[in-house]
Enzyme design. Structure first.
Site, PDB file in Angstrom:
ATOM      1  CB  SER A 432     -30.899 -12.150  25.500  1.00  0.00           C
ATOM      2  OG  SER A 432     -30.524 -12.478  26.780  1.00  0.00           O
ATOM      3  CG  HIS A 453     -28.503 -16.895  24.502  1.00  0.00           C
ATOM      4  ND1 HIS A 453     -29.700 -16.893  23.845  1.00  0.00           N
ATOM      5  CD2 HIS A 453     -28.722 -16.212  25.663  1.00  0.00           C
ATOM      6  CE1 HIS A 453     -30.602 -16.245  24.564  1.00  0.00           C
ATOM      7  NE2 HIS A 453     -30.035 -15.831  25.669  1.00  0.00           N
ATOM      8  CD  GLU A 465     -30.877 -19.362  21.036  1.00  0.00           C
ATOM      9  OE1 GLU A 465     -31.960 -19.578  20.498  1.00  0.00           O
ATOM     10  OE2 GLU A 465     -30.526 -18.217  21.405  1.00  0.00           O
ATOM     11  CG  ASN A 503     -35.170 -14.616  23.281  1.00  0.00           C
ATOM     12  OD1 ASN A 503     -35.892 -15.308  23.999  1.00  0.00           O
ATOM     13  ND2 ASN A 503     -34.032 -14.102  23.708  1.00  0.00           N
TER      14      ASN A 503
HETATM   15  P1  NAD Z   1     -27.695  -9.172  36.051  1.00  0.00           P
HETATM   16  O1  NAD Z   1     -28.144  -7.767  36.081  1.00  0.00           O
HETATM   17  O2  NAD Z   1     -28.253 -10.130  37.022  1.00  0.00           O
HETATM   18  O3  NAD Z   1     -26.101  -9.226  36.197  1.00  0.00           O
HETATM   19  C1  NAD Z   1     -25.225  -8.413  35.457  1.00  0.00           C
HETATM   20  C2  NAD Z   1     -23.997  -8.134  36.314  1.00  0.00           C
HETATM   21  O4  NAD Z   1     -23.012  -7.536  35.481  1.00  0.00           O
HETATM   22  C3  NAD Z   1     -24.250  -7.187  37.472  1.00  0.00           C
HETATM   23  O5  NAD Z   1     -23.868  -7.807  38.684  1.00  0.00           O
HETATM   24  C4  NAD Z   1     -23.369  -5.986  37.167  1.00  0.00           C
HETATM   25  O6  NAD Z   1     -22.802  -5.402  38.327  1.00  0.00           O
HETATM   26  C5  NAD Z   1     -22.302  -6.610  36.304  1.00  0.00           C
HETATM   27  N1  NAD Z   1     -21.592  -5.689  35.442  1.00  0.00           N
HETATM   28  C6  NAD Z   1     -22.048  -4.627  34.775  1.00  0.00           C
HETATM   29  N2  NAD Z   1     -21.058  -4.074  34.053  1.00  0.00           N
HETATM   30  C7  NAD Z   1     -19.947  -4.790  34.267  1.00  0.00           C
HETATM   31  C8  NAD Z   1     -18.601  -4.727  33.809  1.00  0.00           C
HETATM   32  N3  NAD Z   1     -18.209  -3.795  32.942  1.00  0.00           N
HETATM   33  N4  NAD Z   1     -17.729  -5.630  34.264  1.00  0.00           N
HETATM   34  C9  NAD Z   1     -18.106  -6.591  35.135  1.00  0.00           C
HETATM   35  N5  NAD Z   1     -19.355  -6.685  35.600  1.00  0.00           N
HETATM   36  C10 NAD Z   1     -20.271  -5.819  35.169  1.00  0.00           C
HETATM   37  O7  NAD Z   1     -27.943  -9.651  34.538  1.00  0.00           O
HETATM   38  P2  NAD Z   1     -28.205 -11.111  33.997  1.00  0.00           P
HETATM   39  O8  NAD Z   1     -29.660 -11.371  34.004  1.00  0.00           O
HETATM   40  O9  NAD Z   1     -27.274 -12.063  34.665  1.00  0.00           O
HETATM   41  O10 NAD Z   1     -27.798 -10.943  32.464  1.00  0.00           O
HETATM   42  C11 NAD Z   1     -26.461 -10.926  32.041  1.00  0.00           C
HETATM   43  C12 NAD Z   1     -26.393 -11.154  30.551  1.00  0.00           C
HETATM   44  O11 NAD Z   1     -27.023 -12.385  30.225  1.00  0.00           O
HETATM   45  C13 NAD Z   1     -27.119 -10.121  29.710  1.00  0.00           C
HETATM   46  O12 NAD Z   1     -26.406  -9.936  28.526  1.00  0.00           O
HETATM   47  C14 NAD Z   1     -28.461 -10.747  29.429  1.00  0.00           C
HETATM   48  O13 NAD Z   1     -29.054 -10.287  28.248  1.00  0.00           O
HETATM   49  C15 NAD Z   1     -28.063 -12.188  29.287  1.00  0.00           C
HETATM   50  N6  NAD Z   1     -29.120 -13.160  29.555  1.00  0.00           N
HETATM   51  C16 NAD Z   1     -30.012 -12.965  30.569  1.00  0.00           C
HETATM   52  C17 NAD Z   1     -31.006 -13.895  30.800  1.00  0.00           C
HETATM   53  C18 NAD Z   1     -31.989 -13.711  31.920  1.00  0.00           C
HETATM   54  O14 NAD Z   1     -33.096 -14.271  31.848  1.00  0.00           O
HETATM   55  N7  NAD Z   1     -31.655 -12.988  32.964  1.00  0.00           N
HETATM   56  C19 NAD Z   1     -31.086 -15.034  30.006  1.00  0.00           C
HETATM   57  C20 NAD Z   1     -30.134 -15.231  28.998  1.00  0.00           C
HETATM   58  C21 NAD Z   1     -29.161 -14.273  28.780  1.00  0.00           C
END
Ligand code: NAD
Length: 715
Positions: A432, A453, A465, A503
């Site tokens: 993000s 994204h 995006e 954002n």
């Molecule tokens: P989350 O914490 O729910 O999930 C992340 C997962 O990644 C966890 O289960 C963790 O164990 C795993 N992980 C960590 N390191 C790892 C690795 N090296 N290999 C494999 N797995 C690994 O996070 P999320 O909310 O799903 O966000 C994930 C990505 O998406 C981030 O980059 C975030 O910025 C982006 N994002 C999040 C949102 C949101 O609102 N949550 C929206 C858009 C984008």
């Protein structure tokens, strides 16, 4: 000579068939030119006395008639109501000739039959519909801030009953053939290849029974309904519409009122009333804004994401995802639903197990069952591979990382992925906030890498995006765009930059809400200004939903990029310190103790905020609205100056689909066009003293001086 858009032929010697098949367009639309051709054919056919029937059909697969020509609508600047009424009357009178013809008229409908096309069909004596998945009929005019104006509101209630017609016209949703058949809107339902034969049979049967004459008589009369029933329908209908539209969308209520009032009139009177009321909606700001949204979405569907037409996207059938958290499992579910093979992995076995479960539950969700369907589950499960083995993930055609938002973790992972994938594999990140160019440094082949994204929750948010780094190739972008579309999303392509698009425009708006709090403006007033403007929720409730820690982190990224313009509010820092992170901790700006998890005011917050509040300024709702939305608009103009989007319309699609900017305002820049850049400059004048965030941008100054618009709605 030009090829006609309406062809005449005779499947049998006494049965005529008019086939709509505009050679210049992918879909049939009822433009003035097409209506003229229809009129000429009717002039000829109606003067004959040797015909038993006329069939209306389409030569285009998957589409009967899509409706009126919206470009002609949009081109009518400041139309006079009399002119609009005449336009309706002409259409009604033309179509009425079908209902009064000396022979039987049947619409043979295969594919999408909506708007003016559905009206045309309701003026026929009978409708035969194909029973395939593509065929549907509906009146979506309310979604454009209108209602049917060519007799739809008059014919439909007389045919299927007032209450059913109110539901179809005020709701605007299309229904499949089987449902139309149940309602009596279609009199026969057959396989598409039998459509014309069934229409011929129907003409023969009607000629024999003469039933169509009785129906013509009945449908030309007032509707038989008691005063009590009518009053009940008016009351329940308007209460429901008010709740759904919150008064922002006038068309459904106007449609309801028109149909209720016209119930006691004959068909002719109902048509006149329809034309009169239609003219009060046509060309209004809401109508123009919603037509703009239609064009935005239509343009997006056709946009390949790159300007070079020679670039062809690759097809992605298999997807590998790293990170089985909220986003990873949401994306996996979306891909499964659209028929892709998905391999999902995570660093933690228990996170993977949970992710697989969430993915399957979501992908097999059945609205009617209000839960997962076991049948769907059985179909989908074999295409999902929850695995801890890298090679099973990296063998996919696209590998997307959705792991924690940590640049080091992401760069390490991306380098590993690149060492394992084949040469043709695309690599993408769902980050993000981290610049794509920064992550691309970890790769030997940054040309096949980009940001894809998705927004949270993936199942509900249509926007994606697609972010291109400096070295991302056009092929990669085109493939990412095609992939997002395959998942049913609306992708916009952006150059790399802090906060990307959504954002970046959201942050100034949310940040300003905190500035208002610190000036003593009560939270309910801030929230109300935003929701009255049309936002789905206020900025303060949004903080709680996003998570205050996440918002603080995003704010830091914005501050690093834009310095003084955006500084994290001490309020946010303080609340995060107190572990008031929003919905996820049950406390944020609101508290969430009730079983439904609804936000409630928290008396403790007052004490916390007291030390940040300097006095109390009195601001009107309009002033609060300006404070919230002008920083958002200014940031959008900076995005234009930085040339981050390929077209200003992407900004508007992005804010509508990404943050719920009110569609009835047409988009952020469309709204600014409606207001006028010079007026916006005047609004900004007293605000400049608040800081550089209110400084008019060069783009805005230029537009104010030249009287230009941000963009023109006609492509
Ligand atoms: P989350 O914490 O729910 O999930 C992340 C997962 O990644 C966890 O289960 C963790 O164990 C795993 N992980 C960590 N390191 C790892 C690795 N090296 N290999 C494999 N797995 C690994 O996070 P999320 O909310 O799903 O966000 C994930 C990505 O998406 C981030 O980059 C975030 O910025 C982006 N994002 C999040 C949102 C949101 O609102 N949550 C929206 C858009 C984008």
């Amino acid at each position: 000579m030009t090829t006609p858009a309406v062809r005449l032929n005779f499947p049998e010697s006494d049965i005529a068939q008019l086939t709509f098949d505009d050679p210049d367009r992918g879909a049939n639309v009822l433009s003035q030119g097409v209506l003229q051709q229809l009129e000429q054919h009717l002039d000829e056919l109606l003067s004959r006395d040797d015909l038993a029937g006329l069939i209306l059909s389409s030569g285009k697969p998957g589409i009967f008639i899509a409706g009126a020509d919206l470009r002609e609508f949009a081109a009518a600047e400041n139309p006079e109501p009399e002119w609009v009424q005449q336009m309706c009357r002409r259409g009604q009178e033309l179509f009425a000739r079908l209902a009064n013809a000396p022979f039987i008229t049947v619409a043979a409908i295969a594919g999408v039959c909506v708007g003016g096309g559905a009206e045309l069909a309701t003026w026929c004596d009978r409708r035969v519909m194909a029973d395939d998945a593509k065929t549907q009929i509906g009146f979506p005019e309310v979604k454009l801030g209108l209602f049917p104006g060519w007799g739809g509101t008059a014919r439909l209630p007389r045919m299927i009953g007032l209450s059913n017609a109110v539901e179809m016209i005020c709701g605007g949703d299309s229904i499949p053939g089987a449902e139309a058949y149940k309602l009596g809107l279609a009199e026969d339902l057959v396989p598409p290849e039998r459509l014309v034969a069934a229409a011929i049979n129907m003409i023969r049967a009607e000629a024999e029974s003469g039933q169509y004459r009785k129906d013509r008589q009945r449908w030309s009369q007032p509707i038989e309904i008691s005063e009590t029933e009518l009053a009940f329908l008016a009351a329940t209908g308007s209460a429901y519409i008010q709740q759904q539209t919150k008064g922002h969308y006038p068309a459904p209520m106007a449609a309801l009122e028109t149909m209720i009032e016209a119930a006691s009139l004959d068909l002719e009177g109902a048509c006149r009333l329809e034309a009169e009321r239609f003219s009060t909606l046509f060309g209004t700001p809401v109508n123009r804004a919603l037509i703009n949204v239609f064009f935005l979405s239509d343009r997006n569907k056709k946009d390949p994401g790159v300007d070079d037409p020679a670039i062809k996207p690759g097809k992605i059938d298999s997807l590998g995802i790293y990170g089985a958290g909220i986003m990873g499992s949401g994306i996996a579910a979306a891909a499964l639903k659209r028929g892709l093979k998905v391999a999902l992995t995570d660093a933690k076995a228990e996170a993977l197990e949970r992710g697989v479960r969430n993915t399957l539950e979501e992908a097999s969700y059945d609205r009617k069952l209000r839960g997962p369907s076991s049948q769907r589950l059985l179909e989908l499960a074999p295409r999902l591979n929850g695995t801890l083995r890298d090679e099973e993930v990296t063998s996919a055609q696209l590998v997307l990382e959705a792991v924690v938002e940590n640049p080091d973790v992401k760069t390490q992972l991306l380098a590993k992925v690149e060492s394992l994938v084949g040469e043709q594999t695309l690599i993408a990140t769902n980050t993000s906030t981290i610049p794509i160019n920064r992550l691309a440094k970890a790769l030997k082949h940054p040309e096949r890498f980009c940001g894809i994204h998705f927004f949270n929750p993936v199942r509900r948010m249509p926007l994606v995006e697609v972010i291109r780094g400096d070295q991302t190739s056009d092929e990669t972008v085109a493939t990412a765009v095609a992939f997002a579309k395959r998942l049913g999303k609306s992708p916009i392509v952006l150059k790399d930059g802090p906060g990307f698009l959504v954002n970046r425009v959201l942050f100034p708006y949310m940040n300003e809400a905190l500035q208002l709090i610190s000036q003593g403006v009560p939270i309910p007033e801030i929230e109300k200004a935003a929701t009255r403007f049309g936002m789905p929720m206020g900025p303060i409730a949004l903080y709680d939903m996003v998570g205050l820690d996440t918002a603080l982190y995003a704010g830091t990224v914005m501050h690093e990029a834009f310095g003084q313009r955006y500084e994290a509010s001490p309020i946010l820092i303080d609340l995060v310190k107190q572990n008031r992170l929003g919905q996820k901790t049950g406390r944020g700006f609101f508290r969430y103790d009730n079983p439904k998890g609804k936000p409630e005011p928290d008396p403790e917050l007052e004490q916390l905020l007291a030390r940040h509040i300097e006095g109390r300024v009195e601001l009107s709702r309009e002033q609060i609205t300006h404070r919230l939305f002008l920083p958002m608009l200014l940031e959008a103009t900076r995005i234009l100056e930085d040339e981050l989007v390929r077209d200003p319309r992407d900004v508007d699609l992005g804010v509508i689909y990404g943050i719920g900017f009110p569609p009835f305002r047409g988009g952020l820049l469309f709204w600014a066009d409606t207001v006028g850049a010079d007026q916006i400059m005047r609004w900004l004048e007293p605000l400049v003293e608040l800081g550089p965030r209110f400084e008019p941008t060069n783009v805005l100054r230029d537009w104010a001086q030249s009287g230009r618009r941000f963009y023109h709605i006609l492509p």
